[in-house]
Every structure is written in C-alpha cells, then in structure tokens.
Motif scaffolding. Structure first.
Motif, PDB file in Angstrom:
ATOM      1  N   GLY A  88       0.918  -1.123  -0.090  1.00 33.50           N
ATOM      2  CA  GLY A  88      -0.120  -0.106   0.089  1.00 33.50           C
ATOM      3  C   GLY A  88       0.897   0.942  -0.099  1.00 33.50           C
ATOM      4  O   GLY A  88       2.216   1.051   0.215  1.00 33.50           O
ATOM      5  N   PRO A  89       0.166   2.332  -0.200  1.00 38.33           N
ATOM      6  CA  PRO A  89      -1.132   2.613  -0.511  1.00 38.33           C
ATOM      7  C   PRO A  89      -1.433   2.337  -1.772  1.00 38.33           C
ATOM      8  O   PRO A  89      -0.537   1.942  -2.776  1.00 38.33           O
ATOM      9  N   LYS A  90      -2.854   2.289  -2.106  1.00 42.73           N
ATOM     10  CA  LYS A  90      -3.370   1.974  -3.440  1.00 42.73           C
ATOM     11  C   LYS A  90      -3.803   3.360  -4.026  1.00 42.73           C
ATOM     12  O   LYS A  90      -3.971   4.451  -3.343  1.00 42.73           O
ATOM     13  N   PRO A  91      -3.719   3.581  -5.292  1.00 42.80           N
ATOM     14  CA  PRO A  91      -4.048   4.844  -6.036  1.00 42.80           C
ATOM     15  C   PRO A  91      -5.450   5.271  -5.611  1.00 42.80           C
ATOM     16  O   PRO A  91      -6.340   4.373  -5.473  1.00 42.80           O
ATOM     17  N   VAL A  92      -5.932   6.329  -5.776  1.00 47.12           N
ATOM     18  CA  VAL A  92      -6.994   6.982  -5.616  1.00 47.12           C
ATOM     19  C   VAL A  92      -8.009   6.521  -6.895  1.00 47.12           C
ATOM     20  O   VAL A  92      -9.181   5.893  -6.939  1.00 47.12           O
ATOM     21  N   ARG A  93      -7.395   6.795  -8.125  1.00 45.17           N
ATOM     22  CA  ARG A  93      -7.972   6.678  -9.286  1.00 45.17           C
ATOM     23  C   ARG A  93      -8.305   4.984  -9.720  1.00 45.17           C
ATOM     24  O   ARG A  93      -7.597   4.089  -9.328  1.00 45.17           O
ATOM     25  N   GLU A  94      -9.650   4.819 -10.098  1.00 44.96           N
ATOM     26  CA  GLU A  94      -9.976   3.612 -10.398  1.00 44.96           C
ATOM     27  C   GLU A  94     -10.092   3.357 -11.962  1.00 44.96           C
ATOM     28  O   GLU A  94     -10.688   4.009 -12.608  1.00 44.96           O
ATOM     29  N   PRO A  95      -9.671   2.071 -12.338  1.00 43.38           N
ATOM     30  CA  PRO A  95      -9.046   0.870 -11.567  1.00 43.38           C
ATOM     31  C   PRO A  95      -7.723   1.091 -11.332  1.00 43.38           C
ATOM     32  O   PRO A  95      -7.055   0.631 -10.173  1.00 43.38           O
ATOM     33  N   HIS A  96      -6.953   2.437 -11.976  1.00 43.20           N
ATOM     34  CA  HIS A  96      -5.657   2.766 -11.656  1.00 43.20           C
ATOM     35  C   HIS A  96      -5.243   3.931 -12.456  1.00 43.20           C
ATOM     36  O   HIS A  96      -6.250   4.281 -13.219  1.00 43.20           O
ATOM     37  N   PRO A  97      -4.411   4.480 -12.093  1.00 46.33           N
ATOM     38  CA  PRO A  97      -3.920   5.633 -12.784  1.00 46.33           C
ATOM     39  C   PRO A  97      -3.766   5.442 -14.375  1.00 46.33           C
ATOM     40  O   PRO A  97      -3.325   4.332 -14.468  1.00 46.33           O
ATOM     41  N   PRO A  98      -4.378   6.465 -15.391  1.00 45.70           N
ATOM     42  CA  PRO A  98      -4.146   6.102 -16.845  1.00 45.70           C
ATOM     43  C   PRO A  98      -2.465   5.715 -17.061  1.00 45.70           C
ATOM     44  O   PRO A  98      -1.599   6.531 -16.600  1.00 45.70           O
ATOM     45  N   VAL A  99      -2.193   4.672 -17.905  1.00 48.54           N
ATOM     46  CA  VAL A  99      -0.806   4.513 -18.386  1.00 48.54           C
ATOM     47  C   VAL A  99      -0.827   4.954 -19.830  1.00 48.54           C
ATOM     48  O   VAL A  99      -1.552   4.572 -20.686  1.00 48.54           O
ATOM     49  N   HIS A 100      -0.161   5.904 -20.150  1.00 53.69           N
ATOM     50  CA  HIS A 100       0.602   6.564 -21.376  1.00 53.69           C
ATOM     51  C   HIS A 100       1.874   6.101 -21.888  1.00 53.69           C
ATOM     52  O   HIS A 100       2.629   6.038 -21.184  1.00 53.69           O
ATOM     53  N   ILE A 101       1.852   5.437 -23.059  1.00 53.49           N
ATOM     54  CA  ILE A 101       3.097   4.897 -23.601  1.00 53.49           C
ATOM     55  C   ILE A 101       3.686   5.964 -24.726  1.00 53.49           C
ATOM     56  O   ILE A 101       3.114   6.113 -25.684  1.00 53.49           O
ATOM     57  N   GLY A 102       4.808   6.443 -24.386  1.00 55.48           N
ATOM     58  CA  GLY A 102       5.824   7.495 -25.016  1.00 55.48           C
ATOM     59  C   GLY A 102       6.623   6.645 -25.959  1.00 55.48           C
ATOM     60  O   GLY A 102       7.466   6.101 -25.337  1.00 55.48           O
ATOM     61  N   ALA A 103       6.379   6.606 -27.272  1.00 55.29           N
ATOM     62  CA  ALA A 103       7.321   5.914 -28.317  1.00 55.29           C
ATOM     63  C   ALA A 103       6.897   6.242 -29.495  1.00 55.29           C
ATOM     64  O   ALA A 103       5.679   6.577 -30.092  1.00 55.29           O
ATOM     65  N   ALA A 104       7.860   6.098 -30.491  1.00 55.58           N
ATOM     66  CA  ALA A 104       7.554   6.207 -31.891  1.00 55.58           C
ATOM     67  C   ALA A 104       6.821   5.133 -32.157  1.00 55.58           C
ATOM     68  O   ALA A 104       6.910   4.071 -31.652  1.00 55.58           O
ATOM     69  N   LEU A 105       5.882   5.004 -33.361  1.00 57.38           N
ATOM     70  CA  LEU A 105       5.018   3.886 -33.752  1.00 57.38           C
ATOM     71  C   LEU A 105       5.773   3.020 -34.732  1.00 57.38           C
ATOM     72  O   LEU A 105       6.446   3.259 -35.423  1.00 57.38           O
ATOM     73  N   GLY A 106       5.699   1.749 -34.208  1.00 56.21           N
ATOM     74  CA  GLY A 106       6.181   0.494 -35.011  1.00 56.21           C
ATOM     75  C   GLY A 106       5.443  -0.561 -34.428  1.00 56.21           C
ATOM     76  O   GLY A 106       4.610  -0.480 -33.576  1.00 56.21           O
ATOM     77  N   PRO A 107       5.702  -1.831 -34.791  1.00 60.31           N
ATOM     78  CA  PRO A 107       4.997  -3.014 -34.830  1.00 60.31           C
ATOM     79  C   PRO A 107       4.915  -3.225 -33.076  1.00 60.31           C
ATOM     80  O   PRO A 107       4.070  -3.705 -32.508  1.00 60.31           O
ATOM     81  N   GLY A 110       9.104  11.822 -30.641  1.00 68.12           N
ATOM     82  CA  GLY A 110       9.953  11.850 -31.952  1.00 68.12           C
ATOM     83  C   GLY A 110       8.964  11.830 -33.171  1.00 68.12           C
ATOM     84  O   GLY A 110       9.470  11.809 -34.024  1.00 68.12           O
ATOM     85  N   MET A 111       7.511  12.054 -32.828  1.00 68.24           N
ATOM     86  CA  MET A 111       6.781  12.362 -34.149  1.00 68.24           C
ATOM     87  C   MET A 111       5.848  13.289 -34.170  1.00 68.24           C
ATOM     88  O   MET A 111       4.508  13.317 -34.136  1.00 68.24           O
ATOM     89  N   TYR A 112       6.474  14.472 -34.016  1.00 73.17           N
ATOM     90  CA  TYR A 112       5.617  15.624 -33.653  1.00 73.17           C
ATOM     91  C   TYR A 112       4.796  15.905 -34.834  1.00 73.17           C
ATOM     92  O   TYR A 112       3.563  16.619 -34.925  1.00 73.17           O
ATOM     93  N   ARG A 113       4.793  15.595 -36.136  1.00 74.09           N
ATOM     94  CA  ARG A 113       3.817  15.656 -37.240  1.00 74.09           C
ATOM     95  C   ARG A 113       3.162  14.428 -37.260  1.00 74.09           C
ATOM     96  O   ARG A 113       2.710  13.902 -38.417  1.00 74.09           O
ATOM     97  N   VAL A 114       2.641  13.653 -36.100  1.00 71.12           N
ATOM     98  CA  VAL A 114       1.835  12.414 -36.200  1.00 71.12           C
ATOM     99  C   VAL A 114       0.627  12.967 -37.188  1.00 71.12           C
ATOM    100  O   VAL A 114       0.122  14.059 -37.284  1.00 71.12           O
ATOM    101  N   THR A 115       0.111  12.019 -37.699  1.00 72.96           N
ATOM    102  CA  THR A 115      -1.101  12.049 -38.597  1.00 72.96           C
ATOM    103  C   THR A 115      -2.277  11.474 -38.179  1.00 72.96           C
ATOM    104  O   THR A 115      -2.151  10.820 -37.453  1.00 72.96           O
ATOM    105  N   ALA A 116      -3.296  12.024 -38.980  1.00 74.65           N
ATOM    106  CA  ALA A 116      -4.685  11.352 -38.647  1.00 74.65           C
ATOM    107  C   ALA A 116      -4.681   9.973 -38.982  1.00 74.65           C
ATOM    108  O   ALA A 116      -5.314   9.069 -38.268  1.00 74.65           O
ATOM    109  N   GLU A 171      -2.295   7.836 -38.848  1.00 75.23           N
ATOM    110  CA  GLU A 171      -1.292   6.847 -37.639  1.00 75.23           C
ATOM    111  C   GLU A 171      -2.410   6.931 -36.514  1.00 75.23           C
ATOM    112  O   GLU A 171      -2.376   5.665 -35.915  1.00 75.23           O
ATOM    113  N   ILE A 172      -3.032   7.765 -36.198  1.00 77.28           N
ATOM    114  CA  ILE A 172      -3.839   7.911 -34.890  1.00 77.28           C
ATOM    115  C   ILE A 172      -5.041   6.880 -35.006  1.00 77.28           C
ATOM    116  O   ILE A 172      -5.178   6.110 -34.210  1.00 77.28           O
ATOM    117  N   ALA A 173      -5.542   6.863 -36.242  1.00 77.52           N
ATOM    118  CA  ALA A 173      -6.670   5.938 -36.668  1.00 77.52           C
ATOM    119  C   ALA A 173      -5.987   4.408 -36.656  1.00 77.52           C
ATOM    120  O   ALA A 173      -6.941   3.506 -36.110  1.00 77.52           O
TER     121      ALA A 173
END
Length: 277
Positions: free
Chosen positions: A166-185, A202-208, A210-212
């Motif tokens: 413990g302690p456990k986070p307040v956020r349910e089910p847990h704090p959001p996890v964001h992965i920071g990386a250039a896109l690849g398989p 590293g991909m500041y000109r990310v395109t629609a 890629e997001i899709a």
C-alpha cells in the motif's frame, strides 16, 4: 483540445511549486515531467553533434517535483512524460506513483517509455537490447501492485513472490498509463494491450492516419479509444490547431528550462492564444 505543459526543472529554472500555480491559474490542464537518472559522459561523446543539452544531466527528479506541484495546486493533472520504467525498480515505482496519486487526490497520469540512451541503461545493470520486454513486465508488476491486495508475478525478467503493498491509488481502476514511443509494430502491440494513451514521442507531425491505426488496434483488442497526447516545442505552439484536426486529445507544450520571467512569458502567450479566459 486540452493543453498541457512540460519542462526540465533544474536548480536554475523556475521551480515546480511556483510553475504549478501559474499553469493552473492560466488554465493549463496538465504538467508532464521527463526524467533521466544521470548522463554518462561516454554517452555524450558518442552522440557527437547530437550531444544533449545540460538540462538532461541536471534535471530534477520527476516524482519529487510533481509532489511539490501537487502541494500548491488542486486541479492540474500530474504527468510523467516519460518515466523510464525499464531502469526503475517496479516495486518502489508502484509505491511512489500510488503515493503521488493519493496525495494529489487522483491526479496522476503515468507516462512511460522504453528509453534510447544505451549507457544510461548499462549504468543500472539493465540490458539495453531487452528493454522493451523488461519494461512490459515491470508495467504489469506496477499495475498488479496498484490493483491487487496480494500480488505475485513470475516473468522472464521479473519475479515477485506473493506480496502486499500500500497505499493504493485513488483513481479506479488505476492511474491511466500512457506509452511514449515512436510508432512501430512493437509499440502498436503494447498500445493495444497495455496502454490507456499514446504519446508519439519523436513524431511531432503525427498524422490522422497513424492515430486511426492506433485506435483500430486498440478496438480490435477489445479496448476503448486511447488518449493521444502530442508534444510540441514552445516555438511550435502555433501547430496546436493542426494537432487537434489530426485527432489528438491533448497538446503538451515543451517550455524552455529557464528562469521564472522567461517561462511565464511563454505560459501567458500560450494561454492567451489557445486556452482563453
């Protein structure tokens, strides 16, 4: 469009508690802090013309800085952008992040990445070429410690006998996890199975497109839309609207690691142009 900020805090820059107050007062949604444990001189020599600025060598600890921000704010979200989970102890990291989330009343955004500085990994005794697999296992350990009363883990790289933490986070089910990386398989697979958001570093000109593609992979894995948070240097803040049109949910403006007056000048300009009263 949500607008956040990022900065390398150092002993010579504006300090965490005072910037947090100003960002919150100017309507910024979040603050994201990078981390590096140290900078091996051999790494800088190998980078040659790409040698990293001094701020990479003397940056403040991210969790301690975010705790300082939490103590002077009540609304702004607190992001790690990004935590180098591969070189961290996952058990201590689970405790530190859960504590920060609890002390801030559930404001933590846990951004992680795989890292790219080989010698930084080597200094911690972590095989650089296996960093992605190690990071995946450590993330699973952190999430299990956040959410389970009793946690055990048996992986290829990480072993944890039945334990309670413990302690456990307040956020349910847990704090959001964001992965920071250039896109690849590999990144695509991790986003679809492990992440709540993508930071296209590293991909500041990310395109629609890629997001899709990322959103389709998440949907195929039975998961809801991922939150897309793109970083822009403060000199590129004029591209915020472009990123919104591409499908980003948040733009994180990277402020200069500078004294208070200079930093607040940019904060005020960005707020006036893209956040409003």
């Amino acid at each position: 469009m949500r607008v956040g900020a990022s900065i390398f805090f150092t002993a010579d820059s504006i300090q965490p508690a005072e910037l947090g107050v100003e960002l919150e007062a100017h309507g910024f949604e979040s603050l994201w802090l990078p981390e590096h444990s140290h900078m091996p001189l051999a790494q800088q020599q190998e980078l040659g013309d790409r040698r990293l600025p001094e701020k990479y060598e003397i940056v403040y600890d991210a969790f301690t800085s975010l705790a300082a921000v939490a103590s002077t704010t009540s609304r702004i979200l607190l992001g790690t952008g990004i935590t180098l989970l591969g070189i961290r102890d996952p058990i201590w990291t689970a405790k530190a992040t859960a504590t920060l989330d609890r002390l801030s009343a559930g404001r933590l955004l846990f951004g992680i990445g795989y890292g790219w500085l080989r010698r930084e990994y080597e200094s911690h005794g972590i095989p650089f070429d296996r960093r992605r697999a190690i990071t995946r296992e450590k993330l699973r350990v952190v999430r299990a410690l956040w959410t389970s009363e009793t946690t055990a883990f048996a992986g290829d790289h990480i072993q944890l006998s039945p334990s309670r933490q413990g302690p456990k986070p307040v956020r349910e089910p847990h704090p959001p996890v964001h992965i920071g990386a250039a896109l690849g398989p590999g990144t695509m697979a991790d986003l679809a199975s492990l992440a709540d958001g993508w930071i296209p570093l590293g991909m500041y000109r990310v395109t629609a497109a890629e997001i899709a593609e990322v959103q389709a992979a998440a949907a195929a894995n039975g998961r809801g839309p991922l939150e897309i948070s793109v970083y822009l240097d403060y000199t590129q803040a004029h591209r915020i609207d472009e990123m919104a049109e591409a499908g980003c949910d948040r733009v994180v403006v990277c402020l200069p690691s500078a004294p208070r007056t200079e930093v607040l000048h940019h904060v005020e300009q960005i707020a006036e142009s893209w956040i409003g009263p």
